[in-house]
Design a protein around this motif. Structure first.
Motif, mmCIF file in Angstrom:
data_model
loop_
_atom_site.group_PDB
_atom_site.id
_atom_site.type_symbol
_atom_site.label_atom_id
_atom_site.label_comp_id
_atom_site.label_asym_id
_atom_site.label_seq_id
_atom_site.Cartn_x
_atom_site.Cartn_y
_atom_site.Cartn_z
ATOM 1 N N VAL A 138 0.878 -1.168 0.000
ATOM 2 C CA VAL A 138 0.000 0.000 0.000
ATOM 3 C C VAL A 138 0.913 1.216 0.000
ATOM 4 C CG1 VAL A 138 -1.802 1.264 1.212
ATOM 5 C CG2 VAL A 138 -1.782 -1.230 1.285
ATOM 6 N N ARG A 139 0.745 2.073 -1.006
ATOM 7 C CA ARG A 139 1.573 3.271 -1.109
ATOM 8 C C ARG A 139 0.693 4.514 -1.109
ATOM 9 N NH1 ARG A 139 6.843 2.391 -5.021
ATOM 10 N NH2 ARG A 139 7.434 0.298 -4.275
ATOM 11 N N SER A 140 1.295 5.623 -0.734
ATOM 12 C CA SER A 140 0.581 6.896 -0.756
ATOM 13 C C SER A 140 0.495 7.410 -2.187
ATOM 14 C CB SER A 140 1.308 7.918 0.113
ATOM 15 O OG SER A 140 2.541 8.282 -0.499
ATOM 16 N N SER A 141 -0.258 8.494 -2.368
ATOM 17 C CA SER A 141 -0.357 9.103 -3.699
ATOM 18 C C SER A 141 0.991 9.633 -4.166
ATOM 19 C CB SER A 141 -1.391 10.238 -3.681
ATOM 20 O OG SER A 141 -2.671 9.728 -3.372
ATOM 21 N N ALA A 142 1.884 9.899 -3.199
ATOM 22 C CA ALA A 142 3.234 10.355 -3.537
ATOM 23 C C ALA A 142 4.194 9.183 -3.698
ATOM 24 C CB ALA A 142 3.747 11.307 -2.462
ATOM 25 N N ASN A 143 3.665 7.968 -3.664
ATOM 26 C CA ASN A 143 4.412 6.725 -3.883
ATOM 27 C C ASN A 143 5.270 6.301 -2.695
ATOM 28 O OD1 ASN A 143 4.344 4.716 -5.876
ATOM 29 N ND2 ASN A 143 6.474 5.111 -6.427
ATOM 30 N N ALA A 144 5.009 6.860 -1.523
ATOM 31 C CA ALA A 144 5.709 6.401 -0.323
ATOM 32 C C ALA A 144 5.086 5.088 0.142
ATOM 33 C CB ALA A 144 5.611 7.442 0.786
ATOM 34 N N VAL A 145 5.927 4.137 0.551
ATOM 35 C CA VAL A 145 5.431 2.840 1.008
ATOM 36 C C VAL A 145 4.801 2.998 2.390
ATOM 37 C CG1 VAL A 145 6.044 0.479 1.609
ATOM 38 C CG2 VAL A 145 7.153 1.591 -0.338
ATOM 39 N N LEU A 146 3.497 2.732 2.482
ATOM 40 C CA LEU A 146 2.797 2.775 3.765
ATOM 41 C C LEU A 146 2.828 1.422 4.458
ATOM 42 C CD1 LEU A 146 -0.341 4.858 2.695
ATOM 43 C CD2 LEU A 146 1.818 5.681 3.664
ATOM 44 N N ALA A 147 2.786 0.350 3.667
ATOM 45 C CA ALA A 147 2.837 -1.001 4.238
ATOM 46 C C ALA A 147 3.188 -1.988 3.137
ATOM 47 C CB ALA A 147 1.506 -1.384 4.873
ATOM 48 N N THR A 148 3.972 -2.995 3.488
ATOM 49 C CA THR A 148 4.190 -4.141 2.612
ATOM 50 C C THR A 148 3.325 -5.273 3.142
ATOM 51 O OG1 THR A 148 6.439 -3.465 2.025
ATOM 52 C CG2 THR A 148 5.863 -5.790 1.706
ATOM 53 N N LEU A 149 2.266 -5.588 2.418
ATOM 54 C CA LEU A 149 1.297 -6.574 2.885
ATOM 55 C C LEU A 149 1.863 -7.986 2.835
ATOM 56 C CD1 LEU A 149 -1.853 -5.175 1.043
ATOM 57 C CD2 LEU A 149 -1.129 -4.720 3.393
ATOM 58 N N ALA A 150 2.658 -8.282 1.808
ATOM 59 C CA ALA A 150 3.233 -9.621 1.663
ATOM 60 C C ALA A 150 4.363 -9.558 0.651
ATOM 61 C CB ALA A 150 2.182 -10.628 1.209
ATOM 62 N N THR A 151 5.295 -10.500 0.775
ATOM 63 C CA THR A 151 6.357 -10.671 -0.208
ATOM 64 C C THR A 151 6.361 -12.126 -0.654
ATOM 65 O OG1 THR A 151 7.723 -8.937 0.798
ATOM 66 C CG2 THR A 151 8.817 -10.493 -0.687
ATOM 67 N N TYR A 152 6.184 -12.346 -1.958
ATOM 68 C CA TYR A 152 6.197 -13.689 -2.530
ATOM 69 C C TYR A 152 7.480 -13.844 -3.351
ATOM 70 C CZ TYR A 152 1.329 -13.137 -1.221
ATOM 71 O OH TYR A 152 0.182 -12.893 -0.511
ATOM 72 N N SER A 153 7.866 -15.081 -3.609
ATOM 73 C CA SER A 153 9.130 -15.310 -4.303
ATOM 74 C C SER A 153 9.071 -16.597 -5.106
ATOM 75 C CB SER A 153 10.277 -15.392 -3.287
ATOM 76 O OG SER A 153 10.212 -16.621 -2.573
ATOM 77 N N ASN A 154 10.204 -16.935 -5.706
ATOM 78 C CA ASN A 154 10.309 -18.198 -6.437
ATOM 79 C C ASN A 154 10.022 -19.397 -5.536
ATOM 80 O OD1 ASN A 154 13.137 -16.873 -5.841
ATOM 81 N ND2 ASN A 154 13.416 -19.081 -5.484
ATOM 82 N N LEU A 155 10.142 -19.234 -4.219
ATOM 83 C CA LEU A 155 9.846 -20.325 -3.287
ATOM 84 C C LEU A 155 8.352 -20.624 -3.226
ATOM 85 C CD1 LEU A 155 12.234 -19.389 -0.331
ATOM 86 C CD2 LEU A 155 12.655 -20.960 -2.238
ATOM 87 N N ASN A 156 7.517 -19.711 -3.741
ATOM 88 C CA ASN A 156 6.062 -19.907 -3.740
ATOM 89 C C ASN A 156 5.548 -20.460 -5.065
ATOM 90 O OD1 ASN A 156 6.411 -16.975 -2.044
ATOM 91 N ND2 ASN A 156 5.292 -18.629 -1.041
ATOM 92 N N LYS A 157 6.440 -20.971 -5.899
ATOM 93 C CA LYS A 157 6.005 -21.425 -7.220
ATOM 94 C C LYS A 157 5.020 -22.584 -7.098
ATOM 95 C CE LYS A 157 9.847 -24.659 -8.145
ATOM 96 N NZ LYS A 157 10.963 -24.967 -9.066
ATOM 97 N N GLY A 158 4.117 -22.666 -8.076
ATOM 98 C CA GLY A 158 3.109 -23.720 -8.080
ATOM 99 C C GLY A 158 2.432 -23.785 -9.431
ATOM 100 N N SER A 159 1.539 -24.741 -9.571
ATOM 101 C CA SER A 159 0.902 -24.978 -10.869
ATOM 102 C C SER A 159 -0.471 -24.342 -10.988
ATOM 103 C CB SER A 159 0.775 -26.487 -11.117
ATOM 104 O OG SER A 159 0.005 -27.089 -10.084
ATOM 105 N N THR A 160 -0.979 -23.742 -9.895
ATOM 106 C CA THR A 160 -2.322 -23.168 -9.922
ATOM 107 C C THR A 160 -2.316 -21.773 -9.315
ATOM 108 O OG1 THR A 160 -2.896 -24.097 -7.763
ATOM 109 C CG2 THR A 160 -3.404 -25.436 -9.704
ATOM 110 N N TYR A 161 -3.381 -21.027 -9.610
ATOM 111 C CA TYR A 161 -3.589 -19.736 -8.965
ATOM 112 C C TYR A 161 -4.068 -19.956 -7.526
ATOM 113 C CZ TYR A 161 -3.221 -16.985 -13.290
ATOM 114 O OH TYR A 161 -2.768 -16.365 -14.425
#
Length: 709
Positions: free
Chosen positions: A645-668
């Motif tokens: 979630v970022r402000s209108s000025a593009n400042a980061v207000l919160a990082t809700l989650a970080t996903y990576s190659n470790l989360n790979k899978g075959s489905t949504y």
């Protein structure tokens, strides 16, 4: 959990999980009328069980008959010895033939059973004499998935056919979906074949899994089914499996999420849900977590490896509530008791502010957990209204639900009870819309799937929290598509945070009062002429001395073009991100957002600006994510996708989650987050994908939704 007679053997039950005193009351609503000399006669049956009890002990029980005006008119009591096997006590009641002078009306049969430190209370309405139908306000039933399908052409959401919704003339702008939010499959101790199921299954031993459960429930006419698997059984044990492989446990959980996603993709109009039933009963308390994307647990193997994705300490409900609030997870108190469960600082159902945000439902009724009935005629069931009222008085904003806790393969078919969920007309039935409705507490509990109960208060719909001045008109809106009438209607009132007693306010379907200044909650309860009961969700009212009432907030979709079917419209993205490239399928329709996947150092971004109304009571962000990677590592996150979630000025207000190659899978897999902290703000929903310099990882995002209520 309601345990049926003789259903648990030591080989299939965990003492920590099922060691709990059970007491049930079967009180026929109407007499059978076979004896003309005793036209009101019937038999009350009290059932006592204490699975895995090691020594005999006494149960002190009392049964009271309470008149419509709250007076105890008859009482029975006794002591019953139990020794680890179910025991029944039958009480033959002669009705007025006992010499009682009883006015016609709806009475309450109320039981209390005590053994050791355990106390169980149960109560059921019974009819005495002639009870004319109660006068009810005119109300046209809200559309359901069945009536919508019969009267409307299918709608499309992002290219997928979904059930439409046609508003009932003069009614409220919602469609009712009916289902069961509590069941198990062979991912824990459920899924037992009907021909051989007599109790809890040995964990992961049964033949039938989540996809089987969803298919069965859909065939039985349910709109949704929740597979709520015991979080401590992913190691294949009802104790602790010292040789368990954490990777296998976590993979099993992820396979359940995938099974739900795959079934939903292939069966528009039905919603399969998958999550956890966290905790143990004995000195604990079971609770559902509807939308967790990670396995939460406390057990470790002999190598000290956690058999879960995230550590949640056993019995630490306050800590769990905090994690749930941070993650945007939503929960339900399952078959709660008023003492000994969900303890916070030694207090049963103890309140925390995080818990109030996380816990949205309280299971007010459950049928027998090990029923094999498939004709909706199960007689074993328990109510938990007293415990739910305790939660409300503690300050929890919970609505009532009605489930079946199916362990055998009769998912949703043991009785006619359902949990009813209200979605705004035209809203597709998805995990995101379901979670948003649960968070908004637009839920009612019913023992009759053909009936509805919707409480309104000065035009506000049940589940809402609002400020009021002057008179407050509470209306219990009832509709039956099966010709049922109302024998009894009761309005209840309480004060959140008082830790007192919920009391009956009135016995009429429309009640006008002027509340005292301060906080209040109100809910309606109806008993039909066949004895089946419905509970509305509460409304929460802050009474002040000012003028006027607030306008009820409407459920609003804040994301435009969330399925990307209009290309880049309403979105800002780096070149090539929004695409219909057939190399990877979209979750729905043809378009999706494809971030990274170049196999070289690269950054992609995608965002949309939204304004979350200041008056919103909830704001739920969800999207579907698929990670495709050629990385082979199981330990290093080389490529990442941050959801921010970022402000209108593009400042980061919160990082809700970080996903990576470790989360790979075959489905949504669907992800969901609570953004209510940003009410009254204009923010950017921001996705940033960063790829390393060698091996490719692609992050596919689709069907983004932000629903404010």
């Amino acid at each position: 959990m309601l345990l049926s007679a003789g259903v648990i053997g030591a080989a299939h039950a965990s003492k920590a999980d099922h060691h709990e005193f059970e007491a049930t009351l079967h009180a026929p609503f109407a007499a059978d009328g076979a004896d003309q000399d005793r036209p009101e006669a019937r038999t009350f049956k009290l059932g006592f069980d204490f699975p895995l009890l090691e020594r005999e002990q006494d149960v002190k029980w009392r049964l009271e008959l309470v008149s419509p005006d709250g007076v105890v008119v008859q009482q029975w009591q006794g002591v019953q010895r139990i020794a680890g096997k179910p025991v029944d006590v039958s009480i033959a009641w002669d009705g007025r033939a006992d010499g009682l002078i009883l006015t016609d009306g709806v009475y309450v049969a109320r039981m209390q059973a005590v053994t050791g430190d355990d106390t169980v209370e149960q109560s059921w309405d019974i009819s005495v004499g002639r009870n004319p139908a109660q006068s009810m306000p005119a109300f046209k039933a809200l559309p359901t998935s069945a009536t919508s399908a019969a009267s409307a052409k299918p709608a499309r959401a992002n290219g997928r056919v979904v059930q439409g919704a046609v508003a009932a003339t003069g009614s409220l702008p919602y469609t009712v979906y009916l289902g069961n939010l509590h069941s198990q499959t062979n991912h824990s101790d459920g899924g037992g074949a009907l021909g051989s199921c007599t109790g809890a299954q040995a964990p992961q031993s049964a033949a039938l899994g989540p996809a089987d459960a969803y298919q069965y429930a859909m065939n039985k006419g349910l709109d949704f089914l929740m597979a709520s698997e015991h979080n401590h059984m992913y190691d294949g044990s009802d104790g602790t499996n010292a040789s368990a492989d954490p990777a296998a446990a976590k993979a099993l959980f992820q396979s359940g999420l995938a099974a739900a996603a795959n079934f939903n993709s292939a069966h528009a109009g039905f919603l399969g849900m998958y999550g956890l039933e966290w905790g143990v009963i004995n000195n604990g308390g079971h609770m559902n977590i509807f939308n967790t994307t990670e396995l939460l647990g406390w057990e470790s193997n002999s190598s000290g490896q956690l058999i879960a994705d995230t550590l949640t300490a056993k019995g630490d409900y306050a800590g769990l509530y905090t994690l749930m609030r941070q993650r945007g997870y939503v929960g339900q108190f399952n078959h709660p008791e008023s003492s000994g469960q969900f303890q916070v600082n030694g207090t049963a159902l103890g309140y925390t502010a995080d818990g109030d945000q996380a816990m949205a439902l309280c299971e007010v009724l459950n049928t027998s957990a090990f029923s094999t009935n498939t004709s909706e005629a199960e007689t074993g069931r328990s109510t938990y209204e007293g415990a739910c009222n305790k939660a409300l008085e503690a300050g929890y904003h919970v609505a009532f639900s009605s489930d079946q806790d199916n362990h055998c393969a009769n998912w949703g078919a043991s009785y006619t009870n359902r949990t009813g969920v209200l979605l705004p007309n035209g809203t597709p039935l998805t995990t995101a819309s379901m979670i948003a409705a649960i968070k908004a507490r637009r839920v009612f509990a019913t023992m009759d799937k053909t009936s509805q109960l919707i409480l309104t208060a000065n035009g506000h719909v049940m589940g809402e929290r609002f400020t009021n001045s002057g008179p407050l008109n509470l209306v219990a809106n009832f509709a039956s598509s099966n010709g049922k009438t109302v024998s009894s209607v009761k309005m209840y009132e309480g004060v959140p945070g008082r830790n007192g007693t919920v009391t009956q306010l009135s016995a009429t379907a429309s009640t006008t009062i002027t509340p005292a200044v301060g906080e209040h909650f109100y809910y309606a309860k109806i008993t039909q002429n066949d004895g089946n009961i419905l509970w509305s969700a509460p409304v929460w009212v802050t009474q002040d001395s000012g003028g006027g009432t607030t306008t009820p907030p409407a459920a609003t979709q804040l994301i435009a073009n969330g399925g990307f079917e209009s290309g880049a419209s309403s979105w800002s993205a780096t070149s090539g991100v929004i695409t219909s490239d057939a190399g990877e399928a979209a979750h729905g329709g043809s378009y999706k957002a494809w971030l990274n996947g170049y196999g070289s150092a690269h950054t992609d971004t995608l965002y949309q600006s939204v304004t979350i109304p200041a008056a919103a009571t909830s704001a739920n962000l969800s999207f579907w994510l698929k990670v495709v990677s050629s990385e082979t590592t199981t330990t290093n996150a080389y490529d990442t996708l941050k959801v921010q979630v970022r402000s209108s000025a593009n400042a980061v207000l919160a990082t809700l989650a970080t996903y990576s190659n470790l989360n790979k899978g075959s489905t949504y897999v669907q992800k969901s987050f609570d953004l209510s902290a940003y009410k009254g703000q204009t923010v950017r929903i921001y996705f940033e994908g960063v790829e390393g310099s060698t091996v490719s990882t692609a992050f596919l995002v689709d069907d983004v939704s932000l629903i404010a209520q």
